[in-house]
Design an enzyme around this catalytic site. Structure first.
Site, mmCIF file in Angstrom:
data_model
loop_
_atom_site.group_PDB
_atom_site.id
_atom_site.type_symbol
_atom_site.label_atom_id
_atom_site.label_comp_id
_atom_site.label_asym_id
_atom_site.label_seq_id
_atom_site.Cartn_x
_atom_site.Cartn_y
_atom_site.Cartn_z
ATOM 1 N N ARG A 287 -1.900 -16.160 -10.860
ATOM 2 C CA ARG A 287 -3.250 -16.651 -11.180
ATOM 3 C C ARG A 287 -3.262 -17.285 -12.575
ATOM 4 O O ARG A 287 -4.197 -18.003 -12.918
ATOM 5 C CB ARG A 287 -4.280 -15.504 -11.180
ATOM 6 C CG ARG A 287 -4.534 -14.760 -9.859
ATOM 7 C CD ARG A 287 -4.741 -15.664 -8.681
ATOM 8 N NE ARG A 287 -3.467 -15.925 -8.015
ATOM 9 C CZ ARG A 287 -3.254 -16.928 -7.168
ATOM 10 N NH1 ARG A 287 -4.218 -17.785 -6.905
ATOM 11 N NH2 ARG A 287 -2.084 -17.090 -6.597
ATOM 12 N N GLN B 278 2.141 -14.289 -0.346
ATOM 13 C CA GLN B 278 0.771 -13.974 -0.756
ATOM 14 C C GLN B 278 -0.013 -13.277 0.358
ATOM 15 O O GLN B 278 -1.247 -13.276 0.342
ATOM 16 C CB GLN B 278 0.040 -15.247 -1.180
ATOM 17 C CG GLN B 278 0.640 -15.908 -2.403
ATOM 18 C CD GLN B 278 -0.167 -17.085 -2.894
ATOM 19 O OE1 GLN B 278 -1.268 -16.923 -3.433
ATOM 20 N NE2 GLN B 278 0.357 -18.286 -2.711
ATOM 21 N N LYS C 60 -1.566 -26.984 -2.101
ATOM 22 C CA LYS C 60 -1.811 -26.974 -0.658
ATOM 23 C C LYS C 60 -3.170 -27.570 -0.298
ATOM 24 O O LYS C 60 -3.305 -28.215 0.744
ATOM 25 C CB LYS C 60 -1.681 -25.560 -0.089
ATOM 26 C CG LYS C 60 -2.646 -24.539 -0.658
ATOM 27 C CD LYS C 60 -2.353 -23.157 -0.094
ATOM 28 C CE LYS C 60 -3.282 -22.107 -0.677
ATOM 29 N NZ LYS C 60 -4.698 -22.382 -0.427
ATOM 30 N N THR C 61 -4.188 -27.365 -1.151
ATOM 31 C CA THR C 61 -5.486 -27.988 -0.866
ATOM 32 C C THR C 61 -5.360 -29.506 -0.937
ATOM 33 O O THR C 61 -5.948 -30.232 -0.124
ATOM 34 C CB THR C 61 -6.554 -27.497 -1.862
ATOM 35 O OG1 THR C 61 -6.632 -26.076 -1.810
ATOM 36 C CG2 THR C 61 -7.911 -28.099 -1.531
ATOM 37 N N ASP D 203 -5.806 -23.142 6.659
ATOM 38 C CA ASP D 203 -5.389 -22.787 5.305
ATOM 39 C C ASP D 203 -5.171 -21.278 5.222
ATOM 40 O O ASP D 203 -5.722 -20.517 6.028
ATOM 41 C CB ASP D 203 -6.482 -23.230 4.324
ATOM 42 C CG ASP D 203 -6.026 -23.155 2.879
ATOM 43 O OD1 ASP D 203 -4.815 -22.970 2.637
ATOM 44 O OD2 ASP D 203 -6.889 -23.293 1.989
ATOM 45 N N GLU D 204 -4.381 -20.821 4.264
ATOM 46 C CA GLU D 204 -4.125 -19.378 4.051
ATOM 47 C C GLU D 204 -3.709 -18.701 5.359
ATOM 48 O O GLU D 204 -4.196 -17.616 5.710
ATOM 49 C CB GLU D 204 -5.366 -18.692 3.468
ATOM 50 C CG GLU D 204 -5.890 -19.308 2.180
ATOM 51 C CD GLU D 204 -5.029 -19.019 0.973
ATOM 52 O OE1 GLU D 204 -3.943 -18.432 1.153
ATOM 53 O OE2 GLU D 204 -5.422 -19.383 -0.142
#
Length: 725
Positions: free
Chosen positions: A597, A249, A32-33, A218-219
């Site tokens: 992670r 998430q 996504k970044t 973002d997020e």
């Protein structure tokens, strides 16, 4: 060659959708970044959008800095793109427009949790509140009314009627009035004031709507109600907004994150285009299989399944220890052996847990095996007493109305101004400015001795105020430390004081580094930089240590090897009475975040028995383990110690045997009391600062200076007494 040519098809489609509202639901590790930075570069390079018309919002300084660096590498003029966290964005806006709110000016102080707690402590005292549960409840409501963007009157009505609600109302009003008098805002206020500013001032609202014609968030799943409202207003004119999130998430419901914002987004922007990112670039097929299994049990989600072209990888390892010491020992030995093989470095490993409670044993075994580690969320540099003291001077100079900072520095370092004098000054101030009283001593009936001491502080303050406007901030930091007398206030023969002096020198270095990296740096901008920092921002790729952390604290990070520990009912998930299905779904999302992670290897661990609240408890495996497919006994990796499955009637006898064995091995720890200096082979010389658990748990807290505070078990830590009281 187009900027989108090196994106996969899932990433390319939302990037090309440059106009209107776009919702991207992006699975963990799906790039996504990469999508966001390419979207911004595409707008600038191929659509001709001026960089200063682009806004990108994320949740940590670390993520914002990474995004800035990528954009700068991709396009010219990228430095003009506004990339920031929500709180930094709001701070920059309020620095220009805070005068729209009565009683505030542009030099306002931002109160972090420590300052907020000090204000509340005083309010509880005023209201005669002693009960800790009542304090926690008030603290919760003060924050909740803000991050849900509720009207305080309606919020209180919803709570009901009675003395309790009246107390909440009084505390809220006292808290907000104290902040106003101090020209201070807390983190929640940064959001609330910005929202009200944009809502109530058409000219300011239109200015920022025209400035930020293309907005990226973002997020998005982590936004609370007030953050969403700010974004909605900013995008209200042009409607060009792309949000990237993953409902799987959403793990911050406890601080107001609203998974419903994804649904609201589709309502508020009816022509929204929706895309999915399901290809994972981070993890192996084995790890993703476990992640997909557990999250598929949630109902509040947009259906998606992560997949990867990565290799199958190692099977996920499941370890069950007979007790929590076996579990911690297994994790420590596994890391030690892996690093010894030469294949891994220490910073390839993360030990994750739902709560901090089990962390003590893992820290203990890191020490036993001499493994370097860092506890994320531990005692931070800028929270040390000596650093808070120096920062207090800068806060008081930037914002003279900040009573909290004035009171912090009035007798720091000690200059003979006792508590009775402080109370007298506060009495004369009568809720107003403490500094005004000190600057006008002649108006008040202080004794000559008290006046002389306060006058010395007044002269110091005025001198620093003058110098702060004449000197570059790095040079001023040096001057402040000398003028205040920090270097002469500490005993250079005392190891604890030597460490404090080293910390102060490191503080000066941080000011100079900030000055070098920021054109036209000011004391105010420096304060913002250290106030708005989060735990995750301190995690550096070049630092070689094992990370021990809660799962919440590492969201956004990845590691080659991850241990998800203490996976037992009551610990993960946390099980409370009257739990709702939505609570368990958030716990399950937390398990999904923990698992994803991991890049190469994933270990899931638990204990059959665990010492909790000073007694041995027998633990049931987490329901998430069963959902992941590890419920069968034959799939367990047996611990090296003989297994036992005690029946309930044996519990008391087993605990008696265990206690007997532990007691027979205990050494004399009576000399390890507060003030005693000790030597540790890894941390060096330290001073015991807390021995309250010495008798009960045979543990002490030691200040190791630059290495921080460590709470160690005297039964296992290799400590040697150097200097007794």
């Amino acid at each position: 060659m187009s900027i989108v040519d090196n994106l996969n098809e899932e990433q390319r489609l939302p990037v090309l959708q440059s106009e209107g509202a776009v919702l991207v639901t992006a699975g963990a590790g799906s790039g996504k970044t990469r999508l966001l930075t390419h979207r911004i570069a595409y707008l600038i390079k191929e659509k001709g959008v001026p960089p200063y018309n682009i806004l990108a919002i994320t949740f940590t300084n670390k993520a914002a800095n990474e995004m800035k660096e990528r954009i700068l590498r991709m396009v010219e003029g990228g430095e003009a793109v506004w990339v920031s966290t929500f709180h930094r964005l709001c701070t920059m806006i309020l620095r220009k427009h805070i005068d729209k709110f009565e009683g505030f000016n542009t030099n306002f102080t931002i109160y972090a949790d420590i300052e907020r707690s000090r204000v509340l402590k005083d309010i509880y005292k005023q209201l005669g509140i002693d009960d800790d549960d009542q304090k926690k409840s008030i603290d919760y409501h003060l924050g909740n009314v803000k991050n849900t963007n509720a009207d305080i009157t309606e919020y209180l009505l919803a709570l009901g009627k009675g003395e309790w609600v009246d107390t909440v109302e009084k505390a809220y009003k006292l808290y907000q009035e104290t902040l106003r008098k101090n020209n201070a805002l807390d983190f929640d206020d940064l959001l609330v004031f910005t929202y009200k500013l944009l809502r109530d001032n058409a000219d300011i609202r239109e200015f920022y709507q025209d400035k930020f014609r293309y907005i990226h968030v973002d997020e998005f799943q982590d936004t609370n109600q007030i953050q969403y409202e700010i974004v909605r207003i900013l995008a209200g004119k042009w409607g060009n907004i792309l949000v990237v999130g993953d409902e799987d998430q959403c793990i911050y419901g406890w601080r107001g994150a609203n998974i419903g914002n994804i649904i609201n987004f589709k309502k508020d922007f009816p022509n929204v285009k929706i895309f999915k990112l399901e290809q994972n670039y981070r993890s192996t097929k084995s790890i993703l299989a476990v992640a997909n299994k557990v999250i598929d049990n949630n109902t509040q989600r947009l259906k998606k399944t992560l997949w990867t072209e990565n290799e199958q990888g190692k099977n996920v390892t499941y370890f069950v220890g007979n007790n929590d010491r076996e579990e911690a020992d297994y994790v420590a030995r596994t890391i030690r052996d892996a690093v010894a093989s030469g294949e891994y470095k220490y910073n390839d490993f993360a030990i994750l847990m739902r709560l901090t409670a089990p962390s003590r044993l893992f820290e203990e075994y890191m020490l036993n095996y001499n493994l370097p580690y860092k506890m994320l969320g531990g005692f931070r540099f800028f929270e040390r007493v000596e650093i808070k003291g120096v920062v207090g001077y800068i806060r008081a100079l930037v914002n003279p109305r900040d009573n909290d900072s004035i009171l912090r520095i009035l007798n720091y370092p000690k200059r003979g101004i006792g508590e009775s004098t402080v109370e007298q000054v506060k009495l004369f101030a009568n809720g107003g400015s403490i500094l005004d009283v000190i600057l006008n001593l002649e108006k008040y009936s202080f004794t000559n001795a008290v006046s002389n001491k306060l006058n010395n502080f007044r002269n110091l303050y005025l001198d620093l105020l003058t110098k702060s406007s004449d000197m570059p901030i790095g040079e001023f930091a040096d001057y402040l430390v000398d003028a205040v007398g920090f270097k002469t206030a500490f005993d250079t023969d005392d190891i604890e004081d030597i460490n404090r002096l080293q910390n102060i020198n490191e503080f000066i270095n941080s000011v100079k580094e900030f000055e070098q990296n920021n054109k036209d740096a000011t004391l105010s901008s420096y304060l913002e930089s250290i106030t708005l920092v989060s735990d995750i921002d301190s995690v550096g790729e070049d630092d070689d240590y094992i990370l021990i952390s809660t799962i919440h604290a590492v969201k956004g990070l990845e590691f080659r090897v991850v241990f998800v520990t203490a996976m037992e009912e009551g610990l993960f998930p946390i099980v409370r009475g009257g739990e709702r299905p939505s609570d368990i779904e958030e716990e399950r999302r937390l398990a999904y975040v923990a698992v994803t992670r991991a890049c190469e290897s994933l270990y899931l661990t638990r204990s059959r028995s665990r010492y909790m609240y000073n007694e041995l408890k027998f633990q049931e495996p987490s329901r998430f383990l069963r959902e992941m497919g590890f419920e069968k006994e034959r799939e367990f990796i047996k611990s090296s110690v003989r297994d036992f499955e005690p029946k309930p009637k044996q519990n008391a006898n087993i605990q008696s045997i265990l206690n007997s064995k532990l007691n027979s091995q205990k050494k004399d720890v009576s000399g390890y009391t507060k003030g005693v200096q000790v030597l540790h082979p890894k941390f060096g010389v330290g001073t015991i600062i807390d021995d309250s658990s010495l008798t009960k748990n045979r543990m002490v807290t030691i200040d190791f200076g630059n290495m921080g505070n460590k709470t160690l078990s005297l039964d296992y830590a290799p400590l040697q007494i150097l200097k007794r009281k």
